[in-house]
Enzyme design. Structure first.
Site, PDB file in Angstrom:
ATOM      1  N   MET A  96     -70.597   2.444  75.332  1.00 18.17           N
ATOM      2  CA  MET A  96     -69.871   1.592  75.879  1.00 18.17           C
ATOM      3  C   MET A  96     -71.267   0.223  75.867  1.00 18.17           C
ATOM      4  SD  MET A  96     -67.680   2.744  77.389  1.00 18.17           S
ATOM      5  CE  MET A  96     -67.491   2.488  79.662  1.00 18.17           C
ATOM      6  N   HIS A 115     -58.634   3.640  74.816  1.00 18.82           N
ATOM      7  CA  HIS A 115     -59.258   2.210  76.254  1.00 18.82           C
ATOM      8  C   HIS A 115     -58.286   3.093  77.833  1.00 18.82           C
ATOM      9  CE1 HIS A 115     -60.562  -0.584  79.180  1.00 18.82           C
ATOM     10  NE2 HIS A 115     -58.898  -1.055  79.356  1.00 18.82           N
ATOM     11  N   GLU A 149     -62.719 -10.574  71.883  1.00 20.85           N
ATOM     12  CA  GLU A 149     -62.649  -9.887  73.381  1.00 20.85           C
ATOM     13  C   GLU A 149     -62.580  -9.057  73.744  1.00 20.85           C
ATOM     14  OE1 GLU A 149     -59.724 -12.760  76.362  1.00 20.85           O
ATOM     15  OE2 GLU A 149     -60.526 -13.887  74.554  1.00 20.85           O
ATOM     16  N   ASP A 151     -61.729  -5.327  74.939  1.00 13.58           N
ATOM     17  CA  ASP A 151     -60.853  -3.979  74.851  1.00 13.58           C
ATOM     18  C   ASP A 151     -59.338  -5.129  74.289  1.00 13.58           C
ATOM     19  OD1 ASP A 151     -62.308  -2.022  75.914  1.00 13.58           O
ATOM     20  OD2 ASP A 151     -61.934  -3.256  78.128  1.00 13.58           O
ATOM     21  N   ALA A 179     -54.575  12.629  77.642  1.00 11.87           N
ATOM     22  CA  ALA A 179     -53.172  11.804  76.974  1.00 11.87           C
ATOM     23  C   ALA A 179     -54.320  11.357  75.864  1.00 11.87           C
ATOM     24  CB  ALA A 179     -52.812  10.784  77.812  1.00 11.87           C
TER      25      ALA A 179
HETATM   26  C1  GAR Z   1     -62.725   7.639  77.701  1.00 13.22           C
HETATM   27  O1  GAR Z   1     -62.276   7.261  78.971  1.00 13.22           O
HETATM   28  C2  GAR Z   1     -62.685   6.109  77.228  1.00 13.22           C
HETATM   29  O2  GAR Z   1     -61.592   6.117  76.663  1.00 13.22           O
HETATM   30  C3  GAR Z   1     -63.933   5.800  77.933  1.00 13.22           C
HETATM   31  O3  GAR Z   1     -63.997   5.737  78.470  1.00 13.22           O
HETATM   32  C4  GAR Z   1     -64.244   7.700  78.484  1.00 13.22           C
HETATM   33  C5  GAR Z   1     -65.618   8.487  77.094  1.00 13.22           C
HETATM   34  O4  GAR Z   1     -65.274   9.391  77.263  1.00 13.22           O
HETATM   35  N1  GAR Z   1     -63.576   4.478  77.308  1.00 13.22           N
HETATM   36  C6  GAR Z   1     -64.068   2.696  77.302  1.00 13.22           C
HETATM   37  O5  GAR Z   1     -63.414   2.926  78.905  1.00 13.22           O
HETATM   38  C7  GAR Z   1     -64.063   1.862  76.974  1.00 13.22           C
HETATM   39  N2  GAR Z   1     -63.768   0.571  77.049  1.00 13.22           N
HETATM   40  P1  GAR Z   1     -65.699  10.583  76.622  1.00 13.22           P
HETATM   41  O6  GAR Z   1     -67.070  10.097  76.103  1.00 13.22           O
HETATM   42  O7  GAR Z   1     -65.169  11.374  77.118  1.00 13.22           O
HETATM   43  O8  GAR Z   1     -64.771   9.948  74.627  1.00 13.22           O
END
Ligand code: GAR
Length: 227
Positions: A96, A115, A149, A151, A179
């Site tokens: 993040m 994402h 940019e 995502d 998924a």
């Molecule tokens: C996941 O849902 C991932 O797709 C999202 O954060 C979560 C992390 O979960 N990523 C984003 O939003 C990036 N733009 P995790 O730590 O359990 O894998």
């Protein structure tokens, strides 16, 4: 004896829960899987992702962004750690932090992200609440090469799930997350096998024309016709 093809050395960057990291670790536990998780870098102290990697015996590094004066210095530390470990491909798994253009360019077509939306819909945060507010009938997730940019970038794989009438952001997130855990290992496998090529900013998957070539591609309806 035939020598096994070396597996692609992958570095995973994570910030939190680490469930996608866990899905990648599980896939790579199979010696036949074409990638190995050679390093996990976490930027938040105490993040469960770090413990998951340690439990799996994978080398880890905690590089706290707060310890650096700016994004450039933090990204330079990330870059150094990845290079030192001989990493060939970077997977962002719930990482993040925004990355600087220099870092993104240095890893161009060698860095992928997951994402939780069907990009290009809903880049950024709060994807599930926004999908519900928009009345979307399908939601899903995307694995893509990373561009500057947020995502954006050539799409490697997507998975779609239906949005149900009674969904909350949390229930939709849980369905999408399942998924995610399927497509991230799949996308990484395709990349590691050298089957993904970026042509004019689109990812082409070699040898994956299957479904449409053999007959009608499935059409998903939501609501279904009998509703
Ligand atoms: C996941 O849902 C991932 O797709 C999202 O954060 C979560 C992390 O979960 N990523 C984003 O939003 C990036 N733009 P995790 O730590 O359990 O894998």
């Amino acid at each position: 004896m035939a020598r096994l093809k070396p597996r692609l050395k992958v570095g995973v960057l994570a910030s939190g829960r680490g469930s996608n990291l866990a899905a990648l670790i599980e896939a790579a536990a199979d010696p036949a899987y074409p990638a190995e998780i050679a390093l996990v870098v976490v930027n938040v102290k105490g993040a469960p992702a770090l413990q998951r990697a340690e439990a799996a015996g994978i080398p880890t590094k905690l590089i706290e962004h707060r310890a650096f004066p700016d994004r450039k210095a933090f990204d330079a530390a990330l870059d150094a750690a990845l290079r030192e470990a001989g990493i060939e491909l970077v997977c962002l798994a719930g990482f993040m932090r925004l990355l600087t253009p220099g870092f993104v360019e240095a890893w161009r077509d060698r860095m992928i992200n997951i994402h939780p939306s069907l990009l290009p819909a809903f880049p950024g945060l709060d994807t599930h609440a926004r999908a519900l507010a928009a009345g979307a009938k399908f939601a899903g997730c995307t694995v893509h090469f990373v561009r500057h940019e947020t995502d954006t970038g050539p799409i490697i794989a997507q998975a779609a799930v239906p949005v149900l009438a009674q969904d909350t952001p949390d229930s939709l997130a849980a369905r999408v997350l399942e998924a995610e855990h399927r497509i991230y290992p799949l996308a990484l496998k395709l990349v590691a096998e050298g089957r993904v090529r970026v042509v004019e900013e689109r990812a082409e998957i070699l040898g994956a024309s299957g479904v449409a070539a053999r007959g009608a591609a499935p059409v998903l309806l939501n609501p279904p016709e009998e509703a």
